[in-house]
Motif scaffolding. Structure first.
Motif, mmCIF file in Angstrom:
data_model
loop_
_atom_site.group_PDB
_atom_site.id
_atom_site.type_symbol
_atom_site.label_atom_id
_atom_site.label_comp_id
_atom_site.label_asym_id
_atom_site.label_seq_id
_atom_site.Cartn_x
_atom_site.Cartn_y
_atom_site.Cartn_z
ATOM 1 N N PHE A 301 0.825 -1.202 0.000
ATOM 2 C CA PHE A 301 0.000 0.000 0.000
ATOM 3 C C PHE A 301 0.861 1.254 0.000
ATOM 4 O O PHE A 301 0.357 2.373 0.042
ATOM 5 N N SER A 302 2.164 1.104 -0.026
ATOM 6 C CA SER A 302 3.100 2.209 -0.249
ATOM 7 C C SER A 302 3.071 3.266 0.847
ATOM 8 O O SER A 302 2.799 4.429 0.604
ATOM 9 N N SER A 303 3.386 2.840 2.059
ATOM 10 C CA SER A 303 3.560 3.798 3.142
ATOM 11 C C SER A 303 5.031 4.172 3.267
ATOM 12 O O SER A 303 5.913 3.326 3.082
ATOM 13 N N ASN A 304 5.286 5.445 3.572
ATOM 14 C CA ASN A 304 6.654 5.896 3.846
ATOM 15 C C ASN A 304 7.016 5.766 5.318
ATOM 16 O O ASN A 304 8.128 6.097 5.713
ATOM 17 N N ILE A 305 6.065 5.310 6.141
ATOM 18 C CA ILE A 305 6.279 5.337 7.598
ATOM 19 C C ILE A 305 6.159 3.957 8.231
ATOM 20 O O ILE A 305 7.011 3.557 9.014
ATOM 21 N N ARG A 338 -0.704 12.515 2.283
ATOM 22 C CA ARG A 338 0.702 12.349 2.682
ATOM 23 C C ARG A 338 1.331 13.732 2.717
ATOM 24 O O ARG A 338 1.224 14.497 1.751
ATOM 25 N N GLY A 339 1.974 14.056 3.825
ATOM 26 C CA GLY A 339 2.528 15.391 3.997
ATOM 27 C C GLY A 339 3.475 15.794 2.897
ATOM 28 O O GLY A 339 3.369 16.897 2.340
ATOM 29 N N SER A 340 4.427 14.929 2.555
ATOM 30 C CA SER A 340 5.428 15.276 1.547
ATOM 31 C C SER A 340 4.821 15.405 0.153
ATOM 32 O O SER A 340 5.433 15.996 -0.739
ATOM 33 N N ARG A 341 3.633 14.894 -0.046
ATOM 34 C CA ARG A 341 2.959 14.974 -1.351
ATOM 35 C C ARG A 341 1.903 16.076 -1.388
ATOM 36 O O ARG A 341 1.774 16.800 -2.376
ATOM 37 N N ASP A 342 1.133 16.194 -0.276
ATOM 38 C CA ASP A 342 -0.044 17.067 -0.281
ATOM 39 C C ASP A 342 0.101 18.323 0.572
ATOM 40 O O ASP A 342 -0.701 19.240 0.448
ATOM 41 N N THR A 348 -5.215 21.183 5.093
ATOM 42 C CA THR A 348 -5.138 20.205 4.009
ATOM 43 C C THR A 348 -5.845 18.917 4.391
ATOM 44 O O THR A 348 -6.543 18.297 3.569
ATOM 45 N N ILE A 349 -5.663 18.510 5.641
ATOM 46 C CA ILE A 349 -6.319 17.285 6.120
ATOM 47 C C ILE A 349 -7.827 17.427 6.023
ATOM 48 O O ILE A 349 -8.522 16.530 5.517
ATOM 49 N N GLU A 482 0.832 10.529 7.328
ATOM 50 C CA GLU A 482 -0.043 9.907 6.336
ATOM 51 C C GLU A 482 -1.393 9.652 6.978
ATOM 52 O O GLU A 482 -1.479 9.399 8.186
ATOM 53 N N ILE A 483 -2.434 9.717 6.174
ATOM 54 C CA ILE A 483 -3.783 9.362 6.637
ATOM 55 C C ILE A 483 -4.348 8.342 5.650
ATOM 56 O O ILE A 483 -4.322 8.543 4.434
ATOM 57 N N PHE A 484 -4.856 7.242 6.205
ATOM 58 C CA PHE A 484 -5.421 6.172 5.387
ATOM 59 C C PHE A 484 -6.910 6.015 5.715
ATOM 60 O O PHE A 484 -7.320 6.107 6.863
ATOM 61 N N LYS A 485 -7.685 5.749 4.691
ATOM 62 C CA LYS A 485 -9.061 5.321 4.845
ATOM 63 C C LYS A 485 -9.065 3.810 4.994
ATOM 64 O O LYS A 485 -8.410 3.086 4.261
ATOM 65 N N ILE A 486 -9.825 3.288 5.999
ATOM 66 C CA ILE A 486 -9.864 1.873 6.275
ATOM 67 C C ILE A 486 -11.104 1.256 5.654
ATOM 68 O O ILE A 486 -12.223 1.659 5.951
ATOM 69 N N PHE A 487 -10.900 0.287 4.751
ATOM 70 C CA PHE A 487 -11.994 -0.428 4.116
ATOM 71 C C PHE A 487 -11.978 -1.876 4.564
ATOM 72 O O PHE A 487 -10.898 -2.483 4.680
ATOM 73 N N LEU A 488 -13.146 -2.452 4.782
ATOM 74 C CA LEU A 488 -13.246 -3.892 5.003
ATOM 75 C C LEU A 488 -13.162 -4.586 3.655
ATOM 76 O O LEU A 488 -13.895 -4.247 2.734
ATOM 77 N N LYS A 489 -12.253 -5.536 3.519
ATOM 78 C CA LYS A 489 -12.065 -6.204 2.239
ATOM 79 C C LYS A 489 -13.301 -7.012 1.866
ATOM 80 O O LYS A 489 -13.940 -7.601 2.721
#
Length: 489
Positions: A301-305, A338-342, A348-349, A482-489
């Motif tokens: 999922f490409s996290s930097n952290i 993502r802070g470094s991107r957005d 912004t959040i 980073e902020i992620f939205k959590i989805f149930l698969k």
């Protein structure tokens, strides 16, 4: 041609058990909940012919005045023994309607009674048909399996999981109590997904825990101290891949503990360090088969952290699981901000996350390498200030290279569990985790002692007193968030 009538034989023997005719043994099973239904009248000739455990036990017991032998099994429940005794007489067992916990208890009892055929069958059933339950109860299953040599199928199952997710053991609070044979079995694995220098550190840590009298300062160690640690680790040291260490790790991690190694081995490590092409006499174990060597801990999922293990841990917190998920994460993490991107402004959040619920915030603290964050089940709202109460939100700090264990602090359903305040350019989880302004350029974020979240997620020097202005020590900015939205698969 031989015709076999096993079904008829099984039914006849089952009826013999139920009839109680000509029984000469009474087995007492300890079950406090049903004390009147814990005596089994059985036939010694059948049990002895079917099982070496009972043959040995009955040979040791004399007949009482009623010409009956009495055997007590205090560690086996009535539910479990009902299944076992029917299996012994009939050769049949049905597991479909049994709870997994009962099947595992049945496995332990079968091992105690030396029912080897049943031990193998139950292990295969759990691994092949109920692996998700084994993963959920991993810590308990792993500890138990390595206390029993015959649980080889489950041991192999656990070893495979550990190879892929070594932090589940090495990062566990119970790591120091890991049995030596279990640790050695892990060290033998060629596919253990962990840097060799880190493996060495964990082995040293385990050995020190077995010798609590050793000085904390290595400079104060005597030859006797090193000898004691060497004796403790004598079974583990041969399985370290010494020639897979980086040059930096050789200097920083092996050299300080050179007295643990045989002279020839240490000499050969030094030779390889200085002149890699020169032949040596020590055994060189193959390097471990590390997957994705360029990015060993990065998620798809490409996290930097955060790492895959962190994601599994956070997911288990969302589901309020006592033990972290090992595999098969039920959730998908979709990157929103993502802070470094957005950008790093709180505004912004609110702009990007407006009307989005079930989000996880992840912060990498500048200067300390801490990873902090919080989970908000509610929607963030860009045009509304609110304070909401919930028991579903939580804040946390994650384990990192500098911090062994994660900390979870759940909300206690106070009015201000989650504070949404775009008009003031801040958001917070009570006052336990407060984010304001530009998270990178302004040192305005802080953690405070809180009624909403009773467990502090930072160490004491970084926590402000309750209802006081934030202390200078508690203020921080972030390198990345980073902020992620959590989805149930």
């Amino acid at each position: 041609m031989t015709t076999q009538f096993y079904a008829r034989l099984s039914n006849d023997l089952t009826q013999l058990l139920e009839s109680g005719v000509n029984c000469d043994v009474s087995i007492e099973v300890d079950e406090e909940e049903v004390p009147l239904v814990n005596i089994y009248k059985v036939h010694s000739i059948i049990l002895q012919s079917r099982n070496p455990y009972f043959k040995k036990k009955f040979d040791e017991i004399n007949f009482n005045e009623n010409h009956v032998k009495v055997l007590k099994l205090p560690n086996i429940s009535v539910k479990v023994f009902n299944i076992i005794i029917k299996y012994i007489y009939s050769g049949k067992i049905s597991l479909e309607k049994l709870e997994n916990s009962l099947i595992f208890d049945l496995l332990i009892a079968s091992n105690e009674l030396e029912l080897d055929e049943l031990v193998e069958h139950l292990q295969s059933h759990l691994v092949n048909d109920n692996s998700s339950w084994l993963r959920l109860k991993f810590a308990q299953i792993y500890r138990t399996s390595y206390q029993v040599k015959s649980f080889k199928i489950i041991q192999d199952f656990c070893s495979n999981i550990i190879a892929k997710n070594p932090n589940i053991i090495f990062g566990s609070e119970n790591f120091h109590s890991l049995p030596e044979d279990a640790l050695i079995s892990i060290l033998k694995q060629d596919d253990l997904q962990l840097d060799e220098g880190k493996i060495w550190e964990y082995v040293i840590e385990w050995g020190k825990a077995k010798n609590p009298y050793l000085p904390a300062n290595l400079d104060k160690w005597t030859s006797e101290n090193f000898l004691s640690l060497k004796e403790t680790l004598k079974g583990c040291l041969p399985h370290i891949r010494y020639f897979s260490f980086s040059k930096k790790d050789v200097v920083e991690k092996i050299y300080p503990y050179q007295q643990l190694l045989e002279h020839q081995l240490f000499s050969d490590i030094t030779i390889k360090f200085i002149t890699p092409t020169m032949p040596i006499s020590s055994i060189v174990l193959p390097p471990r088969k590390i997957l994705n060597t360029t990015l060993p801990t990065r998620n798809t999922f490409s996290s930097n952290i955060i790492t895959k293990e962190h994601v599994l841990e956070i997911s288990s917190w969302i589901d309020k699981k006592e033990t972290p998920y090992i595999e098969n994460n039920p959730y998908e993490f979709k990157l929103l901000v993502r802070g470094s991107r957005d950008g790093f402004d709180v505004k912004t959040i609110y702009n990007i996350c407006d009307k989005v619920s079930k989000t996880i915030i992840i912060l990498k603290v500048k200067g300390t390498e801490e990873i902090l964050g919080g989970y908000n089940p509610f929607e963030w709202e860009n045009n509304n200030d609110y304070a909401k109460n919930t028991k579903e939100s939580f804040i946390y700090s994650l384990n990192t290279a500098n911090k062994k264990n994660s900390i979870l602090s759940r909300a206690l359903n106070y009015y201000s569990s989650v504070l949404n305040s775009p008009s003031n350019l801040w958001l917070s989880f009570g006052c336990a985790l407060y984010l304001k302004g530009n998270l990178k350029t302004e040192e305005s974020c802080y953690c405070m002692r809180s009624n909403e979240y009773p467990i502090p997620i930072r160490s004491g020097e970084f926590i402000s007193p309750y209802l006081s202005p934030p202390s200078v020590e508690s203020l921080f900015s972030v390198e990345e968030y980073e902020i992620f939205k959590i989805f149930l698969k």
